[in-house]
Design a protein around this motif. Structure first.
Motif, PDB file in Angstrom:
ATOM      1  N   MET A  20       0.837  -1.178   0.000  1.00 32.33           N
ATOM      2  CA  MET A  20       0.000   0.000   0.000  1.00 32.33           C
ATOM      3  C   MET A  20       0.880   1.237   0.000  1.00 32.33           C
ATOM      4  SD  MET A  20      -1.491   0.066   3.916  1.00 32.33           S
ATOM      5  CE  MET A  20      -1.190  -1.648   4.255  1.00 32.33           C
ATOM      6  N   LYS A  21       0.354   2.336  -0.484  1.00 33.85           N
ATOM      7  CA  LYS A  21       1.081   3.599  -0.510  1.00 33.85           C
ATOM      8  C   LYS A  21       1.016   4.263   0.861  1.00 33.85           C
ATOM      9  CE  LYS A  21       0.202   4.520  -5.392  1.00 33.85           C
ATOM     10  NZ  LYS A  21      -0.456   5.425  -6.343  1.00 33.85           N
ATOM     11  N   ILE A  22       1.870   5.243   1.050  1.00 33.74           N
ATOM     12  CA  ILE A  22       1.983   5.907   2.351  1.00 33.74           C
ATOM     13  C   ILE A  22       0.671   6.569   2.771  1.00 33.74           C
ATOM     14  CG2 ILE A  22       2.895   8.088   1.425  1.00 33.74           C
ATOM     15  CD1 ILE A  22       4.787   8.111   3.915  1.00 33.74           C
ATOM     16  N   GLY A  23      -0.058   7.149   1.826  1.00 31.04           N
ATOM     17  CA  GLY A  23      -1.333   7.783   2.148  1.00 31.04           C
ATOM     18  C   GLY A  23      -2.371   6.782   2.636  1.00 31.04           C
ATOM     19  N   GLU A  24      -2.384   5.611   2.031  1.00 32.44           N
ATOM     20  CA  GLU A  24      -3.310   4.559   2.449  1.00 32.44           C
ATOM     21  C   GLU A  24      -2.974   4.093   3.867  1.00 32.44           C
ATOM     22  OE1 GLU A  24      -3.733   1.370  -0.597  1.00 32.44           O
ATOM     23  OE2 GLU A  24      -2.587   2.766  -1.854  1.00 32.44           O
ATOM     24  N   LEU A  25      -1.686   3.901   4.125  1.00 27.45           N
ATOM     25  CA  LEU A  25      -1.244   3.475   5.451  1.00 27.45           C
ATOM     26  C   LEU A  25      -1.627   4.529   6.488  1.00 27.45           C
ATOM     27  CD1 LEU A  25       0.336   1.479   7.255  1.00 27.45           C
ATOM     28  CD2 LEU A  25       2.408   2.765   6.652  1.00 27.45           C
ATOM     29  N   ALA A  26      -1.371   5.771   6.180  1.00 29.68           N
ATOM     30  CA  ALA A  26      -1.693   6.864   7.104  1.00 29.68           C
ATOM     31  C   ALA A  26      -3.182   6.875   7.431  1.00 29.68           C
ATOM     32  CB  ALA A  26      -1.260   8.199   6.504  1.00 29.68           C
ATOM     33  N   LYS A  27      -3.994   6.714   6.418  1.00 27.20           N
ATOM     34  CA  LYS A  27      -5.442   6.737   6.611  1.00 27.20           C
ATOM     35  C   LYS A  27      -5.909   5.566   7.476  1.00 27.20           C
ATOM     36  CE  LYS A  27      -9.759   7.206   4.076  1.00 27.20           C
ATOM     37  NZ  LYS A  27     -10.379   7.358   2.759  1.00 27.20           N
ATOM     38  N   GLN A  28      -5.371   4.376   7.231  1.00 30.70           N
ATOM     39  CA  GLN A  28      -5.775   3.191   7.993  1.00 30.70           C
ATOM     40  C   GLN A  28      -5.453   3.314   9.476  1.00 30.70           C
ATOM     41  OE1 GLN A  28      -4.984  -0.792   6.697  1.00 30.70           O
ATOM     42  NE2 GLN A  28      -5.099  -0.220   4.533  1.00 30.70           N
ATOM     43  N   VAL A  29      -4.328   3.960   9.772  1.00 36.89           N
ATOM     44  CA  VAL A  29      -3.883   4.051  11.163  1.00 36.89           C
ATOM     45  C   VAL A  29      -4.354   5.342  11.827  1.00 36.89           C
ATOM     46  CG1 VAL A  29      -1.857   3.967  12.685  1.00 36.89           C
ATOM     47  CG2 VAL A  29      -1.916   2.580  10.625  1.00 36.89           C
ATOM     48  N   GLY A  30      -4.708   6.340  11.025  1.00 40.13           N
ATOM     49  CA  GLY A  30      -5.165   7.609  11.593  1.00 40.13           C
ATOM     50  C   GLY A  30      -4.041   8.545  11.971  1.00 40.13           C
ATOM     51  N   VAL A  31      -2.974   8.521  11.176  1.00 42.29           N
ATOM     52  CA  VAL A  31      -1.858   9.445  11.367  1.00 42.29           C
ATOM     53  C   VAL A  31      -1.631  10.190  10.058  1.00 42.29           C
ATOM     54  CG1 VAL A  31      -0.743   8.017  13.134  1.00 42.29           C
ATOM     55  CG2 VAL A  31      -0.083   7.731  10.745  1.00 42.29           C
ATOM     56  N   THR A  32      -0.744  11.162  10.090  1.00 40.99           N
ATOM     57  CA  THR A  32      -0.414  11.882   8.867  1.00 40.99           C
ATOM     58  C   THR A  32       0.739  11.205   8.140  1.00 40.99           C
ATOM     59  OG1 THR A  32       1.205  13.327   9.937  1.00 40.99           O
ATOM     60  CG2 THR A  32      -1.105  14.075   9.948  1.00 40.99           C
ATOM     61  N   VAL A  33       0.861  11.509   6.880  1.00 37.33           N
ATOM     62  CA  VAL A  33       1.980  11.018   6.079  1.00 37.33           C
ATOM     63  C   VAL A  33       3.295  11.494   6.706  1.00 37.33           C
ATOM     64  CG1 VAL A  33       3.107  11.289   3.829  1.00 37.33           C
ATOM     65  CG2 VAL A  33       0.641  10.817   3.953  1.00 37.33           C
ATOM     66  N   GLU A  34       3.312  12.727   7.197  1.00 35.35           N
ATOM     67  CA  GLU A  34       4.518  13.289   7.821  1.00 35.35           C
ATOM     68  C   GLU A  34       4.914  12.485   9.062  1.00 35.35           C
ATOM     69  OE1 GLU A  34       1.816  15.211   6.955  1.00 35.35           O
ATOM     70  OE2 GLU A  34       2.737  16.044   5.149  1.00 35.35           O
ATOM     71  N   THR A  35       3.918  12.023   9.805  1.00 32.52           N
ATOM     72  CA  THR A  35       4.199  11.208  10.990  1.00 32.52           C
ATOM     73  C   THR A  35       4.883   9.908  10.590  1.00 32.52           C
ATOM     74  OG1 THR A  35       2.347  12.152  12.217  1.00 32.52           O
ATOM     75  CG2 THR A  35       3.139   9.995  12.946  1.00 32.52           C
ATOM     76  N   ILE A  36       4.417   9.284   9.542  1.00 34.18           N
ATOM     77  CA  ILE A  36       5.039   8.035   9.075  1.00 34.18           C
ATOM     78  C   ILE A  36       6.479   8.294   8.663  1.00 34.18           C
ATOM     79  CG2 ILE A  36       4.986   6.253   7.285  1.00 34.18           C
ATOM     80  CD1 ILE A  36       1.888   6.504   7.375  1.00 34.18           C
ATOM     81  N   ARG A  37       6.699   9.346   7.906  1.00 31.79           N
ATOM     82  CA  ARG A  37       8.079   9.682   7.499  1.00 31.79           C
ATOM     83  C   ARG A  37       8.946   9.967   8.717  1.00 31.79           C
ATOM     84  NH1 ARG A  37       5.704  13.393   2.975  1.00 31.79           N
ATOM     85  NH2 ARG A  37       5.535  11.922   1.259  1.00 31.79           N
ATOM     86  N   TYR A  38       8.390  10.672   9.691  1.00 35.05           N
ATOM     87  CA  TYR A  38       9.128  10.987  10.914  1.00 35.05           C
ATOM     88  C   TYR A  38       9.507   9.706  11.658  1.00 35.05           C
ATOM     89  CZ  TYR A  38      10.133  12.878  15.536  1.00 35.05           C
ATOM     90  OH  TYR A  38      10.731  13.183  16.722  1.00 35.05           O
ATOM     91  N   TYR A  39       8.556   8.784  11.800  1.00 40.05           N
ATOM     92  CA  TYR A  39       8.853   7.522  12.475  1.00 40.05           C
ATOM     93  C   TYR A  39       9.921   6.729  11.726  1.00 40.05           C
ATOM     94  CZ  TYR A  39       4.804   8.160  15.583  1.00 40.05           C
ATOM     95  OH  TYR A  39       3.914   8.620  16.525  1.00 40.05           O
ATOM     96  N   GLU A  40       9.916   6.802  10.418  1.00 38.65           N
ATOM     97  CA  GLU A  40      10.975   6.148   9.637  1.00 38.65           C
ATOM     98  C   GLU A  40      12.322   6.797   9.943  1.00 38.65           C
ATOM     99  OE1 GLU A  40      10.106   6.110   5.456  1.00 38.65           O
ATOM    100  OE2 GLU A  40       8.404   4.750   5.692  1.00 38.65           O
ATOM    101  N   ASN A  41      12.360   8.126   9.945  1.00 41.91           N
ATOM    102  CA  ASN A  41      13.609   8.843  10.227  1.00 41.91           C
ATOM    103  C   ASN A  41      14.122   8.586  11.636  1.00 41.91           C
ATOM    104  OD1 ASN A  41      13.761   9.994   7.681  1.00 41.91           O
ATOM    105  ND2 ASN A  41      12.644  11.831   8.292  1.00 41.91           N
TER     106      ASN A  41
END
Length: 156
Positions: free
Chosen positions: A1-22
């Motif tokens: 799934m793309k980052i936007g789909e993941l963000a939506k499923q979990v209820g976070v922002t795309v920026e949050t996902i990138r931040y957690y990766e960093n």
């Protein structure tokens, strides 16, 4: 799934996902060679749900990293996890005590002005002009709990 789909499923922002990766909380996603989009899998989803749950409990990134490490070592003792949670409970209890004191101080301050007066006659402003004993105590420092401040002799 793309980052936007993941963000939506979990209820976070795309920026949050990138931040957690960093921050090393979430492993980097594989890139689609055709378009360079990040591709996330079920493992990312499960880990992100876990991280989000920990964050709702006001856990720090370092605490979450310890718990994530424990998840991948299922045969190890959970003693470290218990100690981590006990320490977190201690921090939360300390924060509750601080907030109770703060509430009392604010109520006392609010009681200094019972009517809508001119600011020149406002009891709250007059009270804030006077130093208190707290100003001569240890300076405030950030606690491990987001948004909290502890006296240096209280936070450890």
């Amino acid at each position: 799934m793309k980052i936007g789909e993941l963000a939506k499923q979990v209820g976070v922002t795309v920026e949050t996902i990138r931040y957690y990766e960093n921050e090393g909380l979430l492993p980097p996603a594989l890139r689609n060679p055709a378009n360079n989009y990040r591709r996330y899998d079920k493992g990312h989803l499960e880990r992100l749900i876990f991280i989000r749950r920990c964050r709702t409990l006001a856990m720090t990134h370092s605490e979450i990293k310890v718990l994530l490490q424990a998840r991948i070592q299922p045969d190890n003792s959970c003693e470290t996890i218990n100690e981590l949670i006990d320490e977190h409970i201690h921090h939360v209890q300390a924060r509750i005590a601080e907030l109770t004191i703060l509430e009392t101080q604010l109520i006392e301050l609010r009681n200094q002005c019972h009517a809508a007066l001119t600011t020149r006659d406002c009891g709250i402003l007059r009270e804030l002009d006077h130093p208190t004993d707290e100003l001569t105590e240890a300076p405030l420092v950030q606690s491990h709990v987001a948004g909290s401040q502890c006296k240096t002799h209280q936070s450890k």
